[in-house]
Write a protein that holds these residues in place. Structure first.
Motif, PDB file in Angstrom:
ATOM      1  N   LEU A 109      30.963  31.332  18.010  1.00  0.00           N
ATOM      2  CA  LEU A 109      32.291  30.936  19.205  1.00  0.00           C
ATOM      3  C   LEU A 109      31.087  31.331  20.771  1.00  0.00           C
ATOM      4  N   ALA A 110      31.068  30.743  21.418  1.00  0.00           N
ATOM      5  CA  ALA A 110      30.529  30.358  22.344  1.00  0.00           C
ATOM      6  C   ALA A 110      31.198  30.529  23.805  1.00  0.00           C
ATOM      7  N   TYR A 111      31.166  32.033  24.125  1.00  0.00           N
ATOM      8  CA  TYR A 111      31.862  32.143  25.784  1.00  0.00           C
ATOM      9  C   TYR A 111      31.085  32.290  26.711  1.00  0.00           C
ATOM     10  N   LEU A 112      32.117  31.140  27.633  1.00  0.00           N
ATOM     11  CA  LEU A 112      31.431  30.915  28.891  1.00  0.00           C
ATOM     12  C   LEU A 112      31.934  31.809  29.830  1.00  0.00           C
ATOM     13  N   ALA A 113      31.174  32.324  30.411  1.00  0.00           N
ATOM     14  CA  ALA A 113      32.219  33.263  31.998  1.00  0.00           C
ATOM     15  C   ALA A 113      32.594  32.712  32.904  1.00  0.00           C
ATOM     16  N   GLU A 114      33.302  33.283  34.048  1.00  0.00           N
ATOM     17  CA  GLU A 114      33.850  32.530  34.794  1.00  0.00           C
ATOM     18  C   GLU A 114      32.683  32.825  36.142  1.00  0.00           C
ATOM     19  N   VAL A 115      31.648  31.722  37.111  1.00  0.00           N
ATOM     20  CA  VAL A 115      31.469  31.337  37.718  1.00  0.00           C
ATOM     21  C   VAL A 115      32.093  31.198  39.507  1.00  0.00           C
ATOM     22  N   VAL A 116      31.918  32.081  39.750  1.00  0.00           N
ATOM     23  CA  VAL A 116      31.922  31.942  41.255  1.00  0.00           C
ATOM     24  C   VAL A 116      30.968  32.678  42.612  1.00  0.00           C
ATOM     25  N   ARG A 117      30.815  30.692  42.725  1.00  0.00           N
ATOM     26  CA  ARG A 117      29.403  30.650  43.966  1.00  0.00           C
ATOM     27  C   ARG A 117      29.641  29.615  45.042  1.00  0.00           C
ATOM     28  N   LEU A 118      30.123  30.010  46.192  1.00  0.00           N
ATOM     29  CA  LEU A 118      30.715  29.313  47.682  1.00  0.00           C
ATOM     30  C   LEU A 118      29.337  29.272  48.160  1.00  0.00           C
ATOM     31  N   VAL A 119      28.828  28.267  48.602  1.00  0.00           N
ATOM     32  CA  VAL A 119      27.721  27.320  49.528  1.00  0.00           C
ATOM     33  C   VAL A 119      27.929  27.568  50.706  1.00  0.00           C
ATOM     34  N   ILE A 120      27.840  28.024  51.790  1.00  0.00           N
ATOM     35  CA  ILE A 120      28.174  27.928  53.635  1.00  0.00           C
ATOM     36  C   ILE A 120      27.418  27.444  54.201  1.00  0.00           C
ATOM     37  N   THR A 121      27.187  25.799  54.499  1.00  0.00           N
ATOM     38  CA  THR A 121      26.328  25.442  55.685  1.00  0.00           C
ATOM     39  C   THR A 121      26.534  24.682  56.700  1.00  0.00           C
ATOM     40  N   PRO A 122      25.832  25.178  57.975  1.00  0.00           N
ATOM     41  CA  PRO A 122      25.433  26.452  58.097  1.00  0.00           C
ATOM     42  C   PRO A 122      25.796  27.722  58.200  1.00  0.00           C
ATOM     43  N   VAL A 146      35.069  27.305  38.664  1.00  0.00           N
ATOM     44  CA  VAL A 146      36.656  27.522  38.902  1.00  0.00           C
ATOM     45  C   VAL A 146      36.947  26.862  39.994  1.00  0.00           C
ATOM     46  N   PRO A 147      38.121  26.476  40.587  1.00  0.00           N
ATOM     47  CA  PRO A 147      38.765  26.478  41.537  1.00  0.00           C
ATOM     48  C   PRO A 147      38.700  27.150  42.761  1.00  0.00           C
ATOM     49  N   LEU A 148      38.061  26.892  44.060  1.00  0.00           N
ATOM     50  CA  LEU A 148      37.861  28.043  45.399  1.00  0.00           C
ATOM     51  C   LEU A 148      39.129  27.208  46.260  1.00  0.00           C
ATOM     52  N   THR A 149      39.491  28.388  46.801  1.00  0.00           N
ATOM     53  CA  THR A 149      40.522  28.167  47.758  1.00  0.00           C
ATOM     54  C   THR A 149      40.593  28.609  49.500  1.00  0.00           C
ATOM     55  N   ILE A 150      40.285  27.731  50.378  1.00  0.00           N
ATOM     56  CA  ILE A 150      39.681  28.935  51.780  1.00  0.00           C
ATOM     57  C   ILE A 150      41.680  28.328  52.477  1.00  0.00           C
ATOM     58  N   GLY A 151      41.547  29.172  53.391  1.00  0.00           N
ATOM     59  CA  GLY A 151      42.733  29.480  53.124  1.00  0.00           C
ATOM     60  C   GLY A 151      42.797  28.648  55.149  1.00  0.00           C
ATOM     61  N   ALA A 152      44.308  28.539  55.606  1.00  0.00           N
ATOM     62  CA  ALA A 152      44.024  27.737  57.046  1.00  0.00           C
ATOM     63  C   ALA A 152      43.586  28.712  58.519  1.00  0.00           C
ATOM     64  N   SER A 153      43.352  29.434  58.006  1.00  0.00           N
ATOM     65  CA  SER A 153      42.606  30.776  58.863  1.00  0.00           C
ATOM     66  C   SER A 153      42.567  31.903  58.705  1.00  0.00           C
ATOM     67  N   ARG A 242      31.811  38.368  61.869  1.00  0.00           N
ATOM     68  CA  ARG A 242      31.253  37.908  59.911  1.00  0.00           C
ATOM     69  C   ARG A 242      32.599  37.868  58.964  1.00  0.00           C
ATOM     70  N   ALA A 243      32.746  36.467  58.682  1.00  0.00           N
ATOM     71  CA  ALA A 243      34.276  36.730  57.946  1.00  0.00           C
ATOM     72  C   ALA A 243      33.531  36.252  56.229  1.00  0.00           C
ATOM     73  N   PRO A 244      33.586  37.524  55.100  1.00  0.00           N
ATOM     74  CA  PRO A 244      33.443  37.000  53.978  1.00  0.00           C
ATOM     75  C   PRO A 244      34.484  36.048  53.121  1.00  0.00           C
ATOM     76  N   LEU A 245      33.786  35.046  52.237  1.00  0.00           N
ATOM     77  CA  LEU A 245      34.435  34.172  51.832  1.00  0.00           C
ATOM     78  C   LEU A 245      33.994  34.249  50.500  1.00  0.00           C
ATOM     79  N   TYR A 246      34.586  34.880  49.296  1.00  0.00           N
ATOM     80  CA  TYR A 246      34.136  34.630  47.920  1.00  0.00           C
ATOM     81  C   TYR A 246      32.955  35.464  47.699  1.00  0.00           C
ATOM     82  N   THR A 247      31.183  34.527  47.720  1.00  0.00           N
ATOM     83  CA  THR A 247      30.206  34.653  47.202  1.00  0.00           C
ATOM     84  C   THR A 247      29.378  34.809  48.698  1.00  0.00           C
TER      85      THR A 247
END
Length: 275
Positions: A109-122, A146-153, A242-247
Motif C-alpha cells: 500500500l503506497a502512500y503518496l503525500a500532497e506536495v505544494v510547491r509554487l515557483v515564482i519568476t521573478p 495539487v492544483p493551486l489557486t491565485i486570487g484576483a487581487s 512581501r506577498a506570501p503565496l503558498y510556499t
C-alpha cells in the motif's frame, strides 16, 4: 550408476502478513521489506518490480522497477531498503498494489503525500517610477501535485526600510566598554531595534489583470500585474512589500526618485482583496 538427487529449490520468502507500507513525497517512494532465503543455496536479489493500481482503475500497472545487488546465504534473513522514483505530478492518495522480488510477490500500500510547491519568476519586482508603474509580468509554475489557486487581487502592508548601522555600532561599542558577552549584546540589540527595521508606509494592492486563475500540477502560466500604493512615498528611500503565496513570496521593492516625494497612482476602481 547412482542417480543424482535434484537440488533443493532456492526459495525467497517475503516476511509479514500485512500489506507492505511505502511512503512517497516529492518524487521518491521509499520503504523496507524483510526477506528470507529458505533454500539451500545462495540467493542473489537482482530485480524488484512495483505495480500499483491507479485511482479509478482495476488493473495494476508497473510503477517502478529497480535493480538490487544483495546476496542472501541459506537461512539468512535481511531487511531490504526499497526506493522508487516517480513522476512528482502524480496525485496524492493511497495506491494498493503488489511488489515482486525475484519472482515472489507481496501486497503493498503506497502512500503518496500532497506536495505544494509554487515557483515564482521573478520572485522580486523592483519599481522605480511609482507615479505610473509599467505593467509587470510574473510567471507562476506549479511544481507540486495539487492544483493551486491565485486570487484576483492581493492587499498587503508596505514598509519603509530604515538604516540601523549607526545605532548598532554605538550599542556594540558601549557593550565593549562594559565587557558584556557578545550573545547578550546581540540579543539586547535585536529586542530594541527589531521593531524599527521597517516603519509602516501604507499598503500595496496588486491586481491580476486576467482575474483569479488556477494552476494545475505541472502547469506554467504568465500573469500581468497592476500595482498600486496607498500612500505617497518619500524620494530617495526604499520600501519593501512581501506577498506570501503558498510556499513562495512575491517581493516588491519600491525605490522612488531622490528628487522629492512621490504621489501614488490614481486607483482605477475599488479593489477587493481575495485569495
Amino acid at each position: 550408476m547412482k542417480k543424482e538427487e535434484p537440488a533443493a529449490p532456492v526459495t525467497l520468502e517475503l516476511l509479514g502478513d500485512a500489506p507492505l507500507a511505502l511512503a512517497g513525497e516529492g518524487k521518491t517512494l521509499r520503504g523496507y521489506v524483510r526477506v528470507n532465503n529458505s533454500g539451500s543455496e545462495t540467493l542473489n536479489l537482482r530485480e524488484v518490480i512495483l505495480r500499483l493500481q491507479a485511482p479509478g482503475s482495476e488493473r495494476l500497472s508497473v510503477f517502478g522497477q529497480n535493480a538490487l545487488a544483495l546476496a542472501l546465504q541459506p537461512g539468512q534473513t535481511a531487511r531490504v531498503k526499497l526506493s522508487f522514483d516517480y513522476d512528482p505530478l502524480t496525485p496524492p492518495g493511497e495506491y494498493p498494489g503488489e511488489l515482486t522480488l525475484n519472482g515472489s510477490t507481496h501486497k503493498v500500500l503506497a502512500y503518496l503525500a500532497e506536495v505544494v510547491r509554487l515557483v515564482i519568476t521573478p520572485s522580486t519586482i523592483v519599481i522605480d517610477q511609482v507615479i505610473d508603474p509599467a505593467p509587470r509580468r510574473v510567471v507562476f509554475s506549479n511544481e507540486g501535485n495539487v492544483p493551486l489557486t491565485i486570487g484576483a487581487s492581493m492587499h498587503f502592508p508596505l514598509g519603509k526600510e530604515l538604516l540601523l548601522r549607526r545605532g548598532g555600532s554605538v550599542t556594540l561599542a558601549a557593550a565593549g566598554e562594559r565587557g558584556a558577552a557578545l550573545d547578550k549584546v546581540l540579543a539586547q540589540f535585536a529586542r530594541e531595534e527589531s521593531k524599527t527595521v521597517f516603519s509602516d508606509a501604507g499598503a500595496v494592492v496588486v491586481r491580476f489583470t486576467a482575474g483569479r486563475f488556477t494552476l494545475q500540477p505541472g502547469e506554467v502560466k504568465a500573469a500581468e500585474l497592476e500595482i498600486q500604493v496607498s500612500e505617497k512615498l518619500e524620494g530617495g528611500a526604499r520600501y519593501i512589500a512581501r506577498a506570501p503565496l503558498y510556499t513562495s513570496d512575491l517581493e516588491f521593492i519600491f525605490v522612488p526618485p531622490a528628487d522629492g516625494p512621490v504621489k501614488p497612482p490614481k486607483p482605477r476602481g475599488k479593489l477587493v482583496a481575495s485569495q
